[in-house]
Design an enzyme around this catalytic site. Structure first.
Site, PDB file in Angstrom:
ATOM      1  N   SER A  21      -2.860   5.991   0.150  1.00 35.58           N
ATOM      2  CA  SER A  21      -2.156   4.816   0.663  1.00 35.58           C
ATOM      3  C   SER A  21      -1.718   5.071   2.101  1.00 35.58           C
ATOM      4  O   SER A  21      -1.158   6.117   2.415  1.00 35.58           O
ATOM      5  CB  SER A  21      -0.952   4.491  -0.222  1.00 35.58           C
ATOM      6  OG  SER A  21      -0.093   5.602  -0.341  1.00 35.58           O
ATOM      7  N   GLY A  24       0.293   2.806   3.846  1.00 31.61           N
ATOM      8  CA  GLY A  24       1.330   1.829   4.141  1.00 31.61           C
ATOM      9  C   GLY A  24       0.738   0.464   4.441  1.00 31.61           C
ATOM     10  O   GLY A  24      -0.162  -0.015   3.730  1.00 31.61           O
ATOM     11  N   GLY A  75      -3.065  -0.283   4.273  1.00 33.12           N
ATOM     12  CA  GLY A  75      -3.801  -0.453   3.036  1.00 33.12           C
ATOM     13  C   GLY A  75      -4.195   0.843   2.362  1.00 33.12           C
ATOM     14  O   GLY A  75      -3.573   1.895   2.561  1.00 33.12           O
ATOM     15  N   GLY A  81       4.095   2.529  -4.008  1.00 32.38           N
ATOM     16  CA  GLY A  81       3.091   3.505  -4.412  1.00 32.38           C
ATOM     17  C   GLY A  81       2.973   3.623  -5.920  1.00 32.38           C
ATOM     18  O   GLY A  81       1.873   3.834  -6.456  1.00 32.38           O
ATOM     19  N   ASP A  82       4.085   3.478  -6.634  1.00 30.99           N
ATOM     20  CA  ASP A  82       4.056   3.533  -8.097  1.00 30.99           C
ATOM     21  C   ASP A  82       3.340   2.322  -8.679  1.00 30.99           C
ATOM     22  O   ASP A  82       2.606   2.437  -9.671  1.00 30.99           O
ATOM     23  CB  ASP A  82       5.479   3.616  -8.642  1.00 30.99           C
ATOM     24  CG  ASP A  82       6.253   4.786  -8.053  1.00 30.99           C
ATOM     25  OD1 ASP A  82       5.628   5.814  -7.751  1.00 30.99           O
ATOM     26  OD2 ASP A  82       7.476   4.648  -7.874  1.00 30.99           O
TER      27      ASP A  82
END
Length: 304
Positions: free
Chosen positions: A216, A218, A221, A247-248
């Site tokens: 990731s 941020g 993408g 992120g989870d």
């Protein structure tokens, strides 16, 4: 069944303020309290998606009891192993367009408590199709804990997803997880240098000891490097909100795609949209499915 592992579970507290000004007193406009930790957030999103999931890990003291109670209130099945020391709290001070996090270190886990968890994990993993291993390790847990758990999951026939950082991530990678989900900073640490944009990282990612890497970046993408190909998935415009838990949500979407027949384009579309929905959610670790479905239509995917 999907099994999520949160060895450093937390009681998440979110304070909403109009603006955070260091060194001054603030009047909080809203307080929210939730069971937290990366794997717990993953379990919550998977539960929202309708997937069968059990959250396990370590939980102790009044905070640990509160974590388990809050999960029960949400209908998320849990099988946490108790420890004597107090579970941590994480505090997010959320402004309209930014968030500041304060993370406590977590309880000190004894060797006997760790052995008890390994026994519980061995029982739970027999019924798991996918095991998600997320977050930091509390004091006392061996630094190679994720490596041991990945190997145990593989012996039980379960696939594994790893989302951690630092030495726990490095040790976990040595066991060859099926999917690893670093962020840009973690990925830079693994490959030994900065990665300015997703497309520039493909060759470096291929050197990691995982079948699939989804990194990731941020607002820029996701970069996915898989045995079937490599893609960059993103939204055309960045979103304002609280990135805690994005992120989870991404990990939940990718795990969802491992137990349902989904192409990589569909999985990445889900992962970007669910991450974005988490950014827009008022409380870390939650998603609005209506928002997710709307954002899904805006995702762009480019093959690399």
């Amino acid at each position: 069944m999907i099994l999520t592992v949160t060895l450093n579970a937390a009681l998440d507290v979110t304070y909403r303020v109009p603006a955070l000004v260091p060194g001054t007193t603030h009047r909080v406009t809203e307080v929210a309290e939730r069971a937290g930790g990366k794997g717990v957030n993953v379990a919550r999103v998977l539960h929202t998606l309708g997937d069968p999931v059990v959250a396990t890990g370590l939980a102790g003291g009044a905070c640990g009891a509160r974590i388990r109670s809050l999960l029960a209130d949400e209908g998320v099945r849990e099988a946490f192993v108790p420890v004597a020391a107090e579970s941590r709290r994480t505090v997010v001070v959320a402004e309209p367009t930014a968030a500041t996090g304060l993370w406590e270190p977590g309880p000190t886990v004894t060797p006997d408590e760790w052995t008890a968890f390994l026994g519980r994990f061995a029982d739970l993993v027999r019924d798991a199709r996918v095991v998600v291993l997320s977050g930091s390790l509390p004091p006392g847990v061996p630094v190679d804990a994720y490596r041991a758990l990945i190997e145990a999951a593989r012996e039980a026939g379960a696939r594994t997803v790893l989302d951690s950082s630092g030495e726990p991530l490095r040790h976990g990678l040595r066991a060859g997880p099926d999917l690893v989900k670093p962020n840009a900073e973690e990925l830079s640490g693994l490959v030994g240098g900065p990665l300015p944009r997703p497309a520039a990282a493909v060759d470096a990612v291929r050197a990691l000891a995982a079948r699939t890497v989804v990194a990731s970046f941020g607002p820029a993408g996701l970069l996915a490097v898989t045995e079937q190909g490599s893609w960059h998935a993103f939204l055309p415009d960045p979103l304002d909100g609280n990135p805690t838990g994005a992120g989870d949500a991404c990990v939940a979407a990718l795990t969802h795609g491992m137990i349902h027949p989904r192409s990589w384009r569909e999985r990445l579309t889900d992962a970007v949209a669910l991450s974005a929905a988490a950014v827009r959610a008022p409380v870390a670790g939650s998603v609005d499915l209506t928002d997710y479905r709307r954002l899904r239509r805006a995702v762009t995917i480019k093959e690399l």
